[in-house]
Design an enzyme around this catalytic site. Sequence first.
Site, PDB file in Angstrom:
ATOM      1  N   ASP A  22     -27.133 -53.467  -5.979  1.00 29.11           N
ATOM      2  CA  ASP A  22     -26.567 -53.977  -4.730  1.00 29.11           C
ATOM      3  C   ASP A  22     -26.325 -55.481  -4.848  1.00 29.11           C
ATOM      4  O   ASP A  22     -27.110 -56.195  -5.475  1.00 29.11           O
ATOM      5  CB  ASP A  22     -27.539 -53.689  -3.579  1.00 29.11           C
ATOM      6  CG  ASP A  22     -26.898 -53.874  -2.214  1.00 29.11           C
ATOM      7  OD1 ASP A  22     -25.658 -53.952  -2.140  1.00 29.11           O
ATOM      8  OD2 ASP A  22     -27.638 -53.955  -1.223  1.00 29.11           O
ATOM      9  N   HIS A  39     -17.646 -56.821  -8.769  1.00 27.83           N
ATOM     10  CA  HIS A  39     -17.822 -55.519  -9.412  1.00 27.83           C
ATOM     11  C   HIS A  39     -17.705 -55.641 -10.939  1.00 27.83           C
ATOM     12  O   HIS A  39     -18.440 -54.967 -11.676  1.00 27.83           O
ATOM     13  CB  HIS A  39     -16.797 -54.522  -8.882  1.00 27.83           C
ATOM     14  CG  HIS A  39     -16.972 -54.183  -7.426  1.00 27.83           C
ATOM     15  ND1 HIS A  39     -18.204 -53.912  -6.873  1.00 27.83           N
ATOM     16  CD2 HIS A  39     -16.069 -54.075  -6.414  1.00 27.83           C
ATOM     17  CE1 HIS A  39     -18.058 -53.652  -5.581  1.00 27.83           C
ATOM     18  NE2 HIS A  39     -16.776 -53.751  -5.284  1.00 27.83           N
ATOM     19  N   LEU A 133     -32.399 -42.928 -25.083  1.00 23.83           N
ATOM     20  CA  LEU A 133     -32.445 -43.179 -23.643  1.00 23.83           C
ATOM     21  C   LEU A 133     -31.459 -42.237 -22.983  1.00 23.83           C
ATOM     22  O   LEU A 133     -30.378 -41.985 -23.538  1.00 23.83           O
ATOM     23  CB  LEU A 133     -32.051 -44.634 -23.330  1.00 23.83           C
ATOM     24  CG  LEU A 133     -31.744 -44.985 -21.862  1.00 23.83           C
ATOM     25  CD1 LEU A 133     -33.020 -44.976 -21.025  1.00 23.83           C
ATOM     26  CD2 LEU A 133     -31.060 -46.346 -21.752  1.00 23.83           C
TER      27      LEU A 133
END
Length: 244
Positions: A22, A39, A133
């Site tokens: 956020d 962004h 991962l």
Amino acid sequence: MESAPLHAAPPTPPVHVAIIMDGNGRWAKARGLPRTAGHKRGAEAVRRTVEAAREMGVSYLTLYAFSSENWKRPTGEVTDLMGLLRLYLRNEVANLHKNGIRLRVIGDRSRLSRDINALIDESEAKTANNTALTLVLALSYGGRQEITDAARRLACDVAMERLDPDSIDEDALAARLYTADIPDPDLLIRTSGEKRISNFLLWQSAYAEFVFTDVLWPDFDRTHLEDAIRDFHGRERRYGNAPG
């Protein structure tokens, strides 16, 4: 003569870290830039965080990339976000694969365009056997919708007489979530100072530890991830049990 101070060793990571990314818009606004700039810088933070998580030994990293509510944003912003997603899937997956990272996508993919779904399918297939991962991207995702979908699957199984309603328990519902084969998050981080989970992993986060940081997502880096994990290790996880 005094010896030089030793650097603190990186904290032992939890198995699964989830992050609500956020603050992209606020980062851009503070600099007089369009939201798209925030962004784009946020995408760089994704790259840093994924690399840090892999190096630290995190097994699962789930990133809240685009919520079901984000479809309500202005059309231009949604278009820009989808463009960034395309670029990520086209340009970053090769690097993920080279580093042994598996990519998974959870959410309502029916709302994503055909070409993005094709890129997701290709990326998931290419990285399916990687074990360093597992990177889980929550796209067009909403926690309530996920639980509703799981309940619908249960109802269908009962209607088709594949399932006895008396046998429905928490495990039965969890097995029908998007994350059925992924362990619940141990640590959930939210950046930008907001202190809510915004419909993210509602079922799975029942016993997660939450860390809220004022750092805006485009500025998030390995140091902030390590700080959050150290905070996590300072907690006593009791899973509803009384303190010892």
